[in-house]
Structure formats: structure tokens, C-alpha cells
Design an enzyme around this catalytic site. Structure first.
Site, PDB file in Angstrom:
ATOM      1  N   GLU A 271       0.826  -1.211   0.000  1.00  0.00           N
ATOM      2  CA  GLU A 271       0.000   0.000   0.000  1.00  0.00           C
ATOM      3  C   GLU A 271       0.861   1.262   0.000  1.00  0.00           C
ATOM      4  O   GLU A 271       0.718   2.129   0.869  1.00  0.00           O
ATOM      5  CB  GLU A 271      -0.914   0.014   1.248  1.00  0.00           C
ATOM      6  CG  GLU A 271      -1.830  -1.183   1.380  1.00  0.00           C
ATOM      7  CD  GLU A 271      -2.541  -1.249   2.744  1.00  0.00           C
ATOM      8  OE1 GLU A 271      -2.250  -0.397   3.621  1.00  0.00           O
ATOM      9  OE2 GLU A 271      -3.374  -2.135   2.930  1.00  0.00           O
ATOM     10  N   PRO A 272       1.766   1.411  -0.951  1.00  0.00           N
ATOM     11  CA  PRO A 272       2.615   2.608  -0.930  1.00  0.00           C
ATOM     12  C   PRO A 272       1.817   3.867  -1.275  1.00  0.00           C
ATOM     13  O   PRO A 272       0.967   3.843  -2.157  1.00  0.00           O
ATOM     14  CB  PRO A 272       3.664   2.323  -2.013  1.00  0.00           C
ATOM     15  CG  PRO A 272       2.979   1.391  -2.963  1.00  0.00           C
ATOM     16  CD  PRO A 272       2.028   0.568  -2.130  1.00  0.00           C
ATOM     17  N   CYS A 340      -2.264  33.834   9.348  1.00  0.00           N
ATOM     18  CA  CYS A 340      -2.070  34.414  10.680  1.00  0.00           C
ATOM     19  C   CYS A 340      -1.942  33.336  11.742  1.00  0.00           C
ATOM     20  O   CYS A 340      -2.862  33.099  12.523  1.00  0.00           O
ATOM     21  CB  CYS A 340      -3.209  35.381  10.979  1.00  0.00           C
ATOM     22  SG  CYS A 340      -3.169  36.742   9.811  1.00  0.00           S
TER      23      CYS A 340
END
Ligand SMILES: *Cc1c(COP(=O)(O)O)cnc(C)c1O
Length: 416
Positions: A271-272, A340
Site C-alpha cells: 500500500e505505498p 495568521c
């Protein structure tokens, strides 16, 4: 890596990043098609002649064009939500090559995946076994399952991306797994296909993978003694990439250690996520202004944590690539965004000569980049572009400000 400098100008494949920024604007995500293809082949080539399934972890980059490219290469997909399943199907992915991970699958997500005919559910708790058996029963279907085991292996990575320790929420403790498998085998609407684990992300050593695999293989033998035969073993994703000076094993070296341990006849599922897309991507921003408070020099971009969260979320160090290579020599600066928040930074204490109007790219941005972006501070999300050779295709439009409030509504007059 498909980005490089040519006459001191940053290129992605054969396209000048400065030209792409002029054409599409900033902030801009760029992906190299060739880099994704090469990364996929780096896994697929060593697996030739072995029963295997490479399931790209969709959460790393879920743009439809990226999923479509991987589907065309033959990839399956590891999904963690019904939304990701819908994306895979919209991108032309084969549901029979989809595995469904995640600790909190809803009943409707289970039904959606059962109807689509996915390869298997990676079940993460006993409660999920019962729920899935119930949903499958109501639909008159049998749910193919694997049990995600927590092998209690230290992945030696950032704590937020370590998943295979007892203290983590993922999977079923390996000592309790045999009971869970016996239960699964006894439920009428479940069919046991395999076992899986995923111990963490950005691993830079092979040893934890091998340790986890050995524990899963021992469990498999224990289950065989109970008459439970597994068709596949899924060792998850997690192979690291080079952002700056990490030296993770190459997929071929990693597989050279894994493959000899896998018994013949057993299908290997991988499952890369990051390893397939991270280094295919750049995030490009333009310098709005610089300031020096006598203590620190800040280079302020038009992009920040809203577009790329990894630095502030994981204290990730990502490569800073000024569009003009000469600017790699310059005063030590913090590369920050316009948001911010004090956490709104992309790099700290990097030599950077960029000034107002210059372009700066962040490398390694193809995984966990755009997918984690937000509209915080009412900043529309960036455009995404796929580069192939000298060509560029817009694969996601820049959001408009109006689209930010498309679902919002004023209170009716009468309620004021
Ligand atoms: C995130 C995830 C992956 C992919 O991890 P990478 O480090 O990107 O390779 C694979 N499997 C599961 C279950 C995941 O949650």
C-alpha cells in the site's frame, strides 16, 4: 527526481517552472508524470512473476488525474473513506483491486464498498467485524476481509505517523488477532482473505518492515493450525523518500528483503502512498515581500500552511528550491506564508537569496500536500498541473473566492 536546474533555472521534466507559474499563477502544485510512472515501476518491476497487488494509498494524493494515471499503470488502491472510493471509481480504477482501511468505517461506506465489489476490507476491530457482517447480511452479500494487525513494532518515525505500536489506535493487537480471525471465520457473511498491517510512514530502514512481516507470518502459521487459510498478506505502505538528506531503501532493496520471506502461493499486497508520488511534486509560490527584524530574515510567500501542512504538522524538513539556483546561496531565512499563525512556516533557517517577486518551490510536495490543504483565512486552494515533457495539463482549477462560500447562506430577515 525529475526536477533539476538547467542554466540555473528550475525545471520539471522539460518545462521551466517559471513559465508554468506565469501561465497558471501561484500558489501552484506541479506533478511530473514521468516521476510517478518511474516510482510505480520501481515497485512493479521487482514483483514481476510474483502474485502481487500494488494498492496506491489514495490519501497521499487523490487528484483524479493522478489516480487515473496509476490505474492505467495497473495499480490498485488503498482507500480510507467512501469519498476516496468514489474518486477511484470516477478515475477509472478497478474496484476489484481496492482495499479499504480505516478505523471508523460507517455502515453506508461499508454498503457502498460491498456494492462496488472491492477486493477486501482491512478490518481494524472486533466491533467492525460485527458491523460489516451485519451490513453484508442485509445486502445478501459476503464481505471479503483481511484483519489489520497491530504488530507492536517501532517504525522509528515521527510519532504522528507511527501506527504500529500498542498505544496507537490502528488494527487489532497481534496477541488478540487469533481470536478475531476465529470469530471472522465463524460469521456467515464474512470471508477471510488475508492479514495486513501498516506500521507507519516515512520509514527509512527495512528492519521494522521485516520484523512486522515475520510476526504476521508467524500468525499465519498459527491460523493454519486452526484451519484458517490466508490468500494474501498485506504489509501496508510506509516506505520513506528522500526529502533532504534521508537515505531510505529503494523499493527494489526493500522488496529484495521482503520477497524471500513470502511463501509461494501467497499474494503480496503493498500500500505505498508517499513513495509513489512525493518526489513527483513541487509547490510553487511567489515571494510577496521579505523582512528582517534584526534577529531573523523572513521570506514571505503567497503560500503557506494552508497549502502545505507537513512542515508545521510534522516538523517536516522539505527541500527549498528557488526558481533561480543562484538564490540557494543567500542569507539564512525562514520561509513563511501569509496565514495568521506562528505555525505558518515552510522552512526554517535556510540559505535563500529570494526577493520580492521571485519564485520559490518546495520539493517533495506530491504526497500529503494538496490533499491536506485548507481554505483557512479564506484562501482559495491552489491549482494543480501535470507536466509531461514540455507539456502541461491543468488537472485542477484554482478555486475561486466565490466557491469558498458556495454552500453558505445568510439568516432570513425575519430571524434578525
Ligand atoms: C497512509 C497509509 C498508507 C500509505 O502510507 P505511505 O507512508 O504514504 O506509504 C498505507 N496504508 C494505510 C492503511 C495507511 O493509512
Amino acid at each position: 527526481m525529475s526536477h533539476h536546474y538547467q542554466n540555473q533555472q528550475l525545471m520539471l521534466e522539460d518545462a521551466a517552472v517559471a513559465d508554468l507559474a506565469d501561465q497558471f499563477g501561484t500558489p501552484l502544485y506541479l506533478y511530473s508524470r514521468a516521476a510517478i510512472e518511474q516510482a510505480y515501476q520501481a515497485f512493479a518491476s521487482p514483483l514481476k512473476g510474483r502474485k502481487h497487488l500494488i494498492c496506491f494509498a489514495v490519501k497521499a494524493n487523490s487528484n483524479l488525474a493522478v489516480l487515473n494515471l496509476l490505474a492505467r499503470l495497473g495499480a490498485g488502491f488503498d482507500i480510507v473513506s467512501g469519498g476516496e472510493l468514489a474518486r477511484v471509481l470516477a478515475a477509472g480504477g478497478d474496484p476489484a483491486k481496492v482495499v479499504f482501511s480505516g478505523v471508523g468505517k460507517t455502515r453506508s461506506e461499508m454498503a457502498q464498498a460491498l456494492k462496488a465489489g472491492i477486493h477486501c476490507f482491512n478490518v481494524e476491530s472486533v466491533a467492525e467485524l460485527d458491523r460489516l457482517n451485519g451490513v453484508a447480511g442485509e445486502l445478501g452479500l459476503v464481505a471479503p476481509i483481511s484483519i489489520r494487525v497491530n504488530p507492536d513494532v517501532d517504525a522509528k518515525t515521527h510519532p504522528y505517523i507511527a501506527t504500529g505500536l500498542k498505544e496507537n489506535k490502528f488494527g487489532i493487537d497481534i496477541l488478540m488477532a487469533p481470536d478475531a480471525f476465529r470469530k471472522a471465520a465463524s460469521l456467515p457473511n464474512l470471508k477471510v482473505l488475508g492479514v495486513d498491517c501498516h506500521i507507519g510512514s516515512q520509514l527509512t530502514e527495512t528492519e521494522p518492515f521485516v520484523a512486522a512481516l515475520k510476526r504476521l507470518l508467524a500468525l499465519r502459521e498459527q491460523l493454519q493450525a486452526d484451519g484458517i487459510e490466508l490468500a494474501h498478506i498485506d504489509i501496508g505502505g510506509g516506505l520513506g523518500v528522500t526529502y533532504t538528506d534521508e537515505q531510505p531503501p529503494k523499493p527494489a532493496d526493500y522488496l529484495a528483503e521482503i520477497l524471500p520471506l513470502i511463501p509461494a502461493g501467497l499474494t503480496l499486497v503493498l500500500e505505498p502512498g508517499r513513495a509513489l508520488v512525493a518526489n513527483a511534486g513541487l509547490l510553487v509560490g511567489r515571494v510577496e515581500m521579505t523582512k528582517d527584524n534584526g534577529f531573523k530574515r523572513f521570506v514571505i510567500l503567497d503560500t503557506g500552511m494552508n497549502d502545505l501542512m507537513r512542515p508545521t504538522l510534522y516538523q517536516a524538513v522539505m527541500p527549498v528550491l528557488p526558481i533561480n539556483q543562484a538564490q540557494q546561496n543567500g542569507p539564512l531565512s525562514d520561509l513563511v506564508g501569509p496565514v495568521c499563525e506562528t505555525g505558518d512556516w515552510l522552512a526554517k533557517d535556510v540559505p535563500l537569496g529570494a526577493e520580492e517577486g521571485d519564485l520559490v518551490a518546495i520539493g517533495g510536495a506530491g504526497a500529503y500536500g494538496f490533499v491536506m490543504s485548507s481554505q483557512y483565512n479564506s484562501r482559495p486552494r491552489a491549482a494543480e498541473v501535470m507536466v509531461q515533457g514540455s507539456q502541461a495539463v491543468l488537472i485542477r482549477q484554482r478555486e475561486t473566492v466565490e466557491s469558498l462560500w458556495a454552500g453558505e447562506q445568510l439568516l432570513p430577515e425575519a430571524s434578525c
